[in-house]
Scaffold this active site. Structure first.
Site, PDB file in Angstrom:
ATOM      1  CG  ASP A 168      -1.878  -1.119   1.271  1.00  0.00           C
ATOM      2  OD1 ASP A 168      -2.182  -1.656   0.188  1.00  0.00           O
ATOM      3  OD2 ASP A 168      -2.340  -1.471   2.370  1.00  0.00           O
TER       4      ASP A 168
HETATM    5  N1  URA Z   1      -1.376  -6.012   3.538  1.00  0.00           N
HETATM    6  C1  URA Z   1      -1.835  -4.749   3.654  1.00  0.00           C
HETATM    7  O1  URA Z   1      -2.885  -4.488   4.243  1.00  0.00           O
HETATM    8  N2  URA Z   1      -1.115  -3.766   3.102  1.00  0.00           N
HETATM    9  C2  URA Z   1       0.077  -3.969   2.471  1.00  0.00           C
HETATM   10  O2  URA Z   1       0.702  -3.022   2.002  1.00  0.00           O
HETATM   11  C3  URA Z   1       0.542  -5.291   2.369  1.00  0.00           C
HETATM   12  C4  URA Z   1      -0.216  -6.301   2.917  1.00  0.00           C
END
Ligand code: URA
Length: 242
Positions: free
Chosen positions: A104
């Site tokens: 993310d």
């Molecule tokens: N899970 C998430 O919620 N965010 C990420 O960036 C990676 C795995």
């Protein structure tokens, strides 16, 4: 078939201009014959190329690990936001890399960048269950029963059933989570399902490949041959005897 100047520049032998100059000076040989034109094409699987008398290992596949900082999208390009591609040098931007897997925008840590479509595809395929390990800071209180809930497969957002995962509770507010899949916001949603709220997320490992902690945020390096091979085998791209 690849243009020799582009191929050798991508391999880090020099800029396109420098390779052209080497060709002009007759320093590049293809199958024993002097290469006369930097636009000549070579077959990386069968041609033998030497530069200044040194035999080169020809390759077109490049894979890197980055310590992704928060604030960058794991995407090749975006109209609005900065992407991890903006963190690459000009030389590496020319390799045609893209992220194999997602973090993310607000997540940090190990991100693999590659220009090898087959490798990326194998690594991301849900069929291959390559473990991803994350360090998590969260608000709220998680209890031991969350650990068993992760083990038996959590249902997120009222319907999506996740594969069994591992939750290791550390200090209050800190945990390590290992998942076999890469669903959208997966770790955040799994932690939410057991009553926490993720406030910081960092990927520590993909399979046995660990984030190189000597990489400062935003820095990257090429995967070692061993790291690439381990991931290629694990993701089913290569068989171990190959
Ligand atoms: N899970 C998430 O919620 N965010 C990420 O960036 C990676 C795995």
């Amino acid at each position: 078939m690849e243009r020799i100047d582009k191929l050798l520049a991508n391999m880090g032998l020099g800029s396109r201009k420098e390779i052209k100059a080497m060709v002009k000076r007759g320093e590049i040989l293809v199958n024993g014959a002097i290469c006369k034109d930097a636009a000549d094409k070579v077959d990386v699987t069968s041609d033998v190329v030497t530069a200044g008398g040194r035999k080169l290992r020809l390759r077109t596949s490049f894979s890197f690990m980055m310590n992704k900082p928060a604030g960058y999208l794991s995407a090749s390009r975006d109209e609005r936001d900065a992407t991890v591609m903006d963190l690459l040098s000009e030389e590496h931007q020319r390799l045609g890399l893209f992220p194999a897997g997602r973090l993310d925008k607000d997540s940090e840590g190990l991100l693999i960048l590659t220009n090898d479509g087959a490798f990326a595809h194998a690594l991301m395929s849900p069929r291959h269950h390559v473990d991803k390990r994350y360090f998590v800071r969260y608000d709220g209180i998680l209890h031991e029963h969350a650990v068993t809930a992760f083990e038996s497969g959590i249902t997120i957002d009222g319907g999506e059933r996740c594969l069994p995962a591992k939750l290791e509770l550390l200090e209050p507010g800190e945990a390590v989570v290992t998942v076999q899949e890469g669903r959208y916001h997966q770790v955040k949603r799994m932690i939410a399902a057991v009553g926490g709220r993720v406030i910081y997320l960092k990927r520590l490992a993909v399979g046995p490949v660990l984030l190189d902690e000597t990489l400062r945020l935003g820095k990257y390096r090429e995967l070692t041959d061993e790291e690439f091979q381990t991931l290629a085998i694990l993701s089913g791209l290569w068989r171990s005897e190959e």
